[in-house]
Design an enzyme around this catalytic site. Structure first.
Site, PDB file in Angstrom:
ATOM      1  N   ALA A  56      58.363  47.896  45.310  1.00  0.00           N
ATOM      2  CA  ALA A  56      59.615  46.877  45.336  1.00  0.00           C
ATOM      3  C   ALA A  56      60.112  45.443  44.307  1.00  0.00           C
ATOM      4  CB  ALA A  56      60.454  47.536  46.439  1.00  0.00           C
ATOM      5  N   GLU A  58      57.555  44.488  43.393  1.00  0.00           N
ATOM      6  CA  GLU A  58      56.672  44.044  41.699  1.00  0.00           C
ATOM      7  C   GLU A  58      58.210  44.221  40.425  1.00  0.00           C
ATOM      8  OE1 GLU A  58      53.854  42.899  43.891  1.00  0.00           O
ATOM      9  OE2 GLU A  58      55.148  45.350  43.962  1.00  0.00           O
ATOM     10  N   VAL A  81      62.924  51.369  50.080  1.00  0.00           N
ATOM     11  CA  VAL A  81      62.346  50.601  50.944  1.00  0.00           C
ATOM     12  C   VAL A  81      62.492  50.811  52.631  1.00  0.00           C
ATOM     13  CG1 VAL A  81      62.041  47.558  51.602  1.00  0.00           C
ATOM     14  CG2 VAL A  81      62.484  48.350  49.115  1.00  0.00           C
ATOM     15  N   VAL A  82      62.113  51.031  53.116  1.00  0.00           N
ATOM     16  CA  VAL A  82      62.469  51.310  54.908  1.00  0.00           C
ATOM     17  C   VAL A  82      62.528  50.185  55.875  1.00  0.00           C
ATOM     18  CG1 VAL A  82      61.826  53.452  55.858  1.00  0.00           C
ATOM     19  CG2 VAL A  82      61.418  54.176  53.678  1.00  0.00           C
ATOM     20  N   GLU A  85      59.861  46.879  61.712  1.00  0.00           N
ATOM     21  CA  GLU A  85      60.384  46.279  62.521  1.00  0.00           C
ATOM     22  C   GLU A  85      60.406  44.611  62.570  1.00  0.00           C
ATOM     23  OE1 GLU A  85      57.040  47.045  65.297  1.00  0.00           O
ATOM     24  OE2 GLU A  85      57.277  48.817  65.721  1.00  0.00           O
ATOM     25  N   HIS A  88      60.881  41.683  56.930  1.00  0.00           N
ATOM     26  CA  HIS A  88      59.846  41.667  55.357  1.00  0.00           C
ATOM     27  C   HIS A  88      62.079  42.463  54.807  1.00  0.00           C
ATOM     28  CE1 HIS A  88      57.338  43.665  52.987  1.00  0.00           C
ATOM     29  NE2 HIS A  88      56.815  42.463  52.823  1.00  0.00           N
ATOM     30  N   LEU A 113      69.819  50.576  39.134  1.00  0.00           N
ATOM     31  CA  LEU A 113      69.300  50.388  40.175  1.00  0.00           C
ATOM     32  C   LEU A 113      69.430  51.834  41.040  1.00  0.00           C
ATOM     33  CD1 LEU A 113      67.262  48.267  41.838  1.00  0.00           C
ATOM     34  CD2 LEU A 113      69.950  47.741  43.479  1.00  0.00           C
TER      35      LEU A 113
END
Length: 171
Positions: A56, A58, A81-82, A85, A88, A113
């Site tokens: 993601a 990039e 994007v999951v 912890e 990030h 998007l």
């Protein structure tokens, strides 16, 4: 007062699907959903390019490059994007979305998007063809509608300019 509303039509238009390979089991389904939406709404299969990037992060650079080519009427950015912890997730998701939006604004080309931001893989799967539909399809539908809207607005501005130019020539 004129009103302008685009319709999801791919006929005669070129589209780019810029997709992240990270979480590929999800993003492959999202990309397939986008391509399916484009072709079912009139775009020729050969007029839809799928460009794969590592992740993601990039997406913005690739979308910017795609738009700079001038070849496309709209682009769709696909990713997943999951949450993990660490923070990030927040950085990658937020900056990817901002960068994609900036690219569309810079080149004045519609970019939608299809970047999933989920807490877990089950939520991502539900949005990649599961219970919540396919967000790649949804992003492609919005891209076609926006491309059509931009074309209408451009035609209206062109016609208005021609009328103004015609009046000046007559005087």
């Amino acid at each position: 007062m004129p009103e302008f509303v685009g319709t999801p039509s791919g006929e005669g238009r070129r589209f780019a699907v810029v997709a992240s390979r990270f979480n590929e089991t999800i993003t492959q389904k999202l990309a397939e959903g986008a391509v399916d939406a484009f072709t079912r709404h009139g775009a020729a299969f050969d007029d839809v390019d799928v460009i794969w990037v590592p992740g993601a992060w990039e997406l913005p650079a690739a979308v910017r490059h795609v738009l700079a080519s001038g070849r496309y009427d709209a682009a769709v950015a696909i990713g997943a994007v999951v949450r993990g912890e660490t923070p990030h997730f927040d950085i990658v998701a937020g900056e990817a979305a901002r960068g994609v939006a900036d690219a569309g604004a810079e080149y004045d080309v519609p970019v939608t998007l299809g970047l999933l931001t989920t807490d877990d893989m089950a939520q991502a799967e539900a949005r990649a063809g599961g219970a919540h539909g396919n967000k790649g399809w949804d992003a492609a539908m919005a891209a076609m509608e926006m491309a059509d809207l931009f074309a209408m607005l451009d035609s209206a501005a062109e016609a208005e300019g021609e009328l103004a130019g015609g009046d000046e020539d007559a005087g």
